[in-house]
Design a protein around this motif. Structure first.
Motif, PDB file in Angstrom:
ATOM      1  N   TYR A  73     -13.696  31.034 -18.120  1.00 55.35           N
ATOM      2  CA  TYR A  73     -13.860  31.669 -16.822  1.00 55.35           C
ATOM      3  C   TYR A  73     -12.579  31.500 -16.001  1.00 55.35           C
ATOM      4  CZ  TYR A  73     -15.915  32.921 -12.312  1.00 55.35           C
ATOM      5  OH  TYR A  73     -16.196  33.530 -11.115  1.00 55.35           O
ATOM      6  N   PHE A  74     -12.062  30.274 -15.926  1.00 57.56           N
ATOM      7  CA  PHE A  74     -10.852  30.038 -15.142  1.00 57.56           C
ATOM      8  C   PHE A  74      -9.634  30.719 -15.752  1.00 57.56           C
ATOM      9  CE2 PHE A  74     -13.184  26.197 -13.513  1.00 57.56           C
ATOM     10  CZ  PHE A  74     -13.352  26.719 -12.242  1.00 57.56           C
ATOM     11  N   PHE A  75      -9.575  30.774 -17.068  1.00 64.57           N
ATOM     12  CA  PHE A  75      -8.473  31.473 -17.728  1.00 64.57           C
ATOM     13  C   PHE A  75      -8.503  32.964 -17.386  1.00 64.57           C
ATOM     14  CE2 PHE A  75      -6.823  33.806 -21.432  1.00 64.57           C
ATOM     15  CZ  PHE A  75      -5.512  33.356 -21.397  1.00 64.57           C
ATOM     16  N   ALA A  76      -9.677  33.573 -17.484  1.00 60.17           N
ATOM     17  CA  ALA A  76      -9.808  35.002 -17.172  1.00 60.17           C
ATOM     18  C   ALA A  76      -9.526  35.272 -15.698  1.00 60.17           C
ATOM     19  CB  ALA A  76     -11.201  35.503 -17.552  1.00 60.17           C
ATOM     20  N   PHE A  77      -9.924  34.350 -14.820  1.00 57.12           N
ATOM     21  CA  PHE A  77      -9.648  34.507 -13.402  1.00 57.12           C
ATOM     22  C   PHE A  77      -8.142  34.514 -13.147  1.00 57.12           C
ATOM     23  CE2 PHE A  77      -9.232  33.306  -8.988  1.00 57.12           C
ATOM     24  CZ  PHE A  77     -10.275  33.980  -8.372  1.00 57.12           C
ATOM     25  N   ALA A  78      -7.421  33.613 -13.816  1.00 57.24           N
ATOM     26  CA  ALA A  78      -5.969  33.552 -13.641  1.00 57.24           C
ATOM     27  C   ALA A  78      -5.295  34.832 -14.126  1.00 57.24           C
ATOM     28  CB  ALA A  78      -5.412  32.340 -14.388  1.00 57.24           C
ATOM     29  N   ILE A  79      -5.734  35.349 -15.253  1.00 56.76           N
ATOM     30  CA  ILE A  79      -5.188  36.606 -15.764  1.00 56.76           C
ATOM     31  C   ILE A  79      -5.537  37.744 -14.810  1.00 56.76           C
ATOM     32  CG2 ILE A  79      -5.277  38.270 -17.683  1.00 56.76           C
ATOM     33  CD1 ILE A  79      -3.831  35.662 -18.346  1.00 56.76           C
ATOM     34  N   GLY A  80      -6.748  37.713 -14.274  1.00 50.27           N
ATOM     35  CA  GLY A  80      -7.183  38.749 -13.331  1.00 50.27           C
ATOM     36  C   GLY A  80      -6.359  38.777 -12.058  1.00 50.27           C
ATOM     37  N   VAL A  81      -5.942  37.626 -11.594  1.00 51.95           N
ATOM     38  CA  VAL A  81      -5.113  37.569 -10.387  1.00 51.95           C
ATOM     39  C   VAL A  81      -3.817  38.346 -10.597  1.00 51.95           C
ATOM     40  CG1 VAL A  81      -3.724  36.016  -8.962  1.00 51.95           C
ATOM     41  CG2 VAL A  81      -6.094  35.447  -9.456  1.00 51.95           C
ATOM     42  N   VAL A  82      -3.189  38.145 -11.733  1.00 53.69           N
ATOM     43  CA  VAL A  82      -1.952  38.865 -12.043  1.00 53.69           C
ATOM     44  C   VAL A  82      -2.227  40.356 -12.190  1.00 53.69           C
ATOM     45  CG1 VAL A  82      -0.099  39.121 -13.737  1.00 53.69           C
ATOM     46  CG2 VAL A  82      -0.941  36.846 -13.141  1.00 53.69           C
ATOM     47  N   PHE A  83      -3.272  40.697 -12.934  1.00 57.20           N
ATOM     48  CA  PHE A  83      -3.603  42.103 -13.173  1.00 57.20           C
ATOM     49  C   PHE A  83      -3.940  42.827 -11.874  1.00 57.20           C
ATOM     50  CE2 PHE A  83      -6.801  45.388 -13.948  1.00 57.20           C
ATOM     51  CZ  PHE A  83      -6.128  46.203 -14.839  1.00 57.20           C
ATOM     52  N   TRP A  84      -4.851  42.265 -11.082  1.00 58.16           N
ATOM     53  CA  TRP A  84      -5.282  42.943  -9.857  1.00 58.16           C
ATOM     54  C   TRP A  84      -4.172  42.995  -8.818  1.00 58.16           C
ATOM     55  CZ3 TRP A  84      -8.879  46.075 -10.735  1.00 58.16           C
ATOM     56  CH2 TRP A  84      -9.930  45.764 -11.568  1.00 58.16           C
ATOM     57  N   GLY A  85      -3.292  42.028  -8.830  1.00 61.16           N
ATOM     58  CA  GLY A  85      -2.149  42.082  -7.928  1.00 61.16           C
ATOM     59  C   GLY A  85      -1.284  43.292  -8.212  1.00 61.16           C
ATOM     60  N   ARG A  86      -1.062  43.532  -9.496  1.00 59.64           N
ATOM     61  CA  ARG A  86      -0.246  44.701  -9.884  1.00 59.64           C
ATOM     62  C   ARG A  86      -0.973  46.007  -9.580  1.00 59.64           C
ATOM     63  NH1 ARG A  86       4.448  46.691  -9.789  1.00 59.64           N
ATOM     64  NH2 ARG A  86       4.951  48.033 -11.523  1.00 59.64           N
ATOM     65  N   ILE A  87      -2.280  46.054  -9.867  1.00 58.90           N
ATOM     66  CA  ILE A  87      -3.060  47.258  -9.569  1.00 58.90           C
ATOM     67  C   ILE A  87      -3.084  47.518  -8.070  1.00 58.90           C
ATOM     68  CG2 ILE A  87      -5.403  48.250  -9.637  1.00 58.90           C
ATOM     69  CD1 ILE A  87      -3.916  48.318 -12.314  1.00 58.90           C
ATOM     70  N   CYS A  88      -3.198  46.472  -7.285  1.00 59.77           N
ATOM     71  CA  CYS A  88      -3.192  46.603  -5.829  1.00 59.77           C
ATOM     72  C   CYS A  88      -1.859  47.185  -5.352  1.00 59.77           C
ATOM     73  CB  CYS A  88      -3.449  45.237  -5.194  1.00 59.77           C
ATOM     74  SG  CYS A  88      -3.919  45.291  -3.472  1.00 59.77           S
ATOM     75  N   ASP A  89      -0.765  46.758  -5.959  1.00 52.23           N
ATOM     76  CA  ASP A  89       0.543  47.296  -5.598  1.00 52.23           C
ATOM     77  C   ASP A  89       0.687  48.756  -6.000  1.00 52.23           C
ATOM     78  OD1 ASP A  89       1.344  44.887  -4.555  1.00 52.23           O
ATOM     79  OD2 ASP A  89       2.434  44.255  -6.366  1.00 52.23           O
ATOM     80  N   LEU A  90       0.170  49.115  -7.169  1.00 57.19           N
ATOM     81  CA  LEU A  90       0.343  50.476  -7.677  1.00 57.19           C
ATOM     82  C   LEU A  90      -0.644  51.479  -7.089  1.00 57.19           C
ATOM     83  CD1 LEU A  90       0.947  49.730 -11.463  1.00 57.19           C
ATOM     84  CD2 LEU A  90       2.640  50.378  -9.743  1.00 57.19           C
ATOM     85  N   SER A  91      -1.906  51.068  -6.941  1.00 58.37           N
ATOM     86  CA  SER A  91      -2.945  52.027  -6.569  1.00 58.37           C
ATOM     87  C   SER A  91      -3.538  51.806  -5.187  1.00 58.37           C
ATOM     88  CB  SER A  91      -4.085  51.977  -7.589  1.00 58.37           C
ATOM     89  OG  SER A  91      -3.602  52.273  -8.869  1.00 58.37           O
ATOM     90  N   GLY A  92      -3.219  50.705  -4.569  1.00 56.45           N
ATOM     91  CA  GLY A  92      -3.755  50.435  -3.245  1.00 56.45           C
ATOM     92  C   GLY A  92      -4.919  49.465  -3.277  1.00 56.45           C
ATOM     93  N   ARG A  93      -5.213  48.924  -2.106  1.00 56.58           N
ATOM     94  CA  ARG A  93      -6.240  47.904  -1.989  1.00 56.58           C
ATOM     95  C   ARG A  93      -7.638  48.441  -2.257  1.00 56.58           C
ATOM     96  NH1 ARG A  93      -3.996  46.001   3.822  1.00 56.58           N
ATOM     97  NH2 ARG A  93      -2.051  45.108   3.104  1.00 56.58           N
ATOM     98  N   ARG A  94      -7.916  49.621  -1.736  1.00 54.68           N
ATOM     99  CA  ARG A  94      -9.266  50.182  -1.852  1.00 54.68           C
ATOM    100  C   ARG A  94      -9.665  50.374  -3.311  1.00 54.68           C
ATOM    101  NH1 ARG A  94     -13.113  53.052   0.994  1.00 54.68           N
ATOM    102  NH2 ARG A  94     -14.070  54.767  -0.148  1.00 54.68           N
ATOM    103  N   PHE A  95      -8.797  51.003  -4.081  1.00 56.46           N
ATOM    104  CA  PHE A  95      -9.099  51.226  -5.494  1.00 56.46           C
ATOM    105  C   PHE A  95      -9.286  49.904  -6.226  1.00 56.46           C
ATOM    106  CE2 PHE A  95      -7.658  51.488  -9.888  1.00 56.46           C
ATOM    107  CZ  PHE A  95      -8.582  52.393 -10.383  1.00 56.46           C
ATOM    108  N   ALA A  96      -8.413  48.956  -5.951  1.00 56.40           N
ATOM    109  CA  ALA A  96      -8.475  47.663  -6.641  1.00 56.40           C
ATOM    110  C   ALA A  96      -9.787  46.946  -6.345  1.00 56.40           C
ATOM    111  CB  ALA A  96      -7.280  46.799  -6.249  1.00 56.40           C
ATOM    112  N   ILE A  97     -10.185  46.895  -5.092  1.00 56.00           N
ATOM    113  CA  ILE A  97     -11.408  46.167  -4.751  1.00 56.00           C
ATOM    114  C   ILE A  97     -12.643  46.861  -5.323  1.00 56.00           C
ATOM    115  CG2 ILE A  97     -11.844  47.193  -2.479  1.00 56.00           C
ATOM    116  CD1 ILE A  97     -12.262  43.522  -3.137  1.00 56.00           C
ATOM    117  N   ILE A  98     -12.676  48.174  -5.290  1.00 54.77           N
ATOM    118  CA  ILE A  98     -13.824  48.894  -5.844  1.00 54.77           C
ATOM    119  C   ILE A  98     -13.910  48.698  -7.352  1.00 54.77           C
ATOM    120  CG2 ILE A  98     -14.776  51.198  -6.270  1.00 54.77           C
ATOM    121  CD1 ILE A  98     -13.816  51.939  -3.431  1.00 54.77           C
ATOM    122  N   ALA A  99     -12.785  48.831  -8.043  1.00 50.36           N
ATOM    123  CA  ALA A  99     -12.782  48.658  -9.500  1.00 50.36           C
ATOM    124  C   ALA A  99     -13.142  47.226  -9.886  1.00 50.36           C
ATOM    125  CB  ALA A  99     -11.408  49.031 -10.063  1.00 50.36           C
TER     126      ALA A  99
END
Length: 109
Positions: free
Chosen positions: A13-39
């Protein structure tokens, strides 16, 4: 479920959370906050339903990893919204962080 299996779920769980932080940070930069939070929240909801109905340990492990991955978006979007310096919550969070670094935590009421 044994103690070993429970600790394995927690570790993954903690490993996946750490990977998710990196992934969602990049998605947030590319697609915006709204898309990232909904997805992220949709992934979290779907994975929670999978975990609820899982019959085997491996299914539960994968589902819990996906819930952690989806939940990580909340951590990223929270920091993304903290760019408003006049926000009272931002000031409080910054104050608590500074106090922790100094070694004396503020009192909790």
């Amino acid at each position: 479920m044994s103690t070993e299996e429970a600790s394995k779920i927690l570790s993954f769980y903690f490993f996946a959370f750490a990977i998710g932080v990196v992934f969602w940070g990049r998605i947030c930069d590319l697609s915006g906050r709204r898309f990232a939070i909904i997805a992220g929240l949709l992934l979290y909801d779907l994975a929670s339903m999978i975990a609820l109905y899982s019959r085997y340990f491996e299914e539960l492990l994968l589902a819990r990893m996906l819930t952690a991955f989806g939940a990580a978006v909340g951590s990223i979007v929270d920091w993304a919204f903290s760019d408003k310096p006049d926000s009272q919550l931002t000031v409080m969070a910054l104050n608590m962080t500074i106090q922790r670094q100094k070694g004396n935590s503020p009192p909790i009421w």
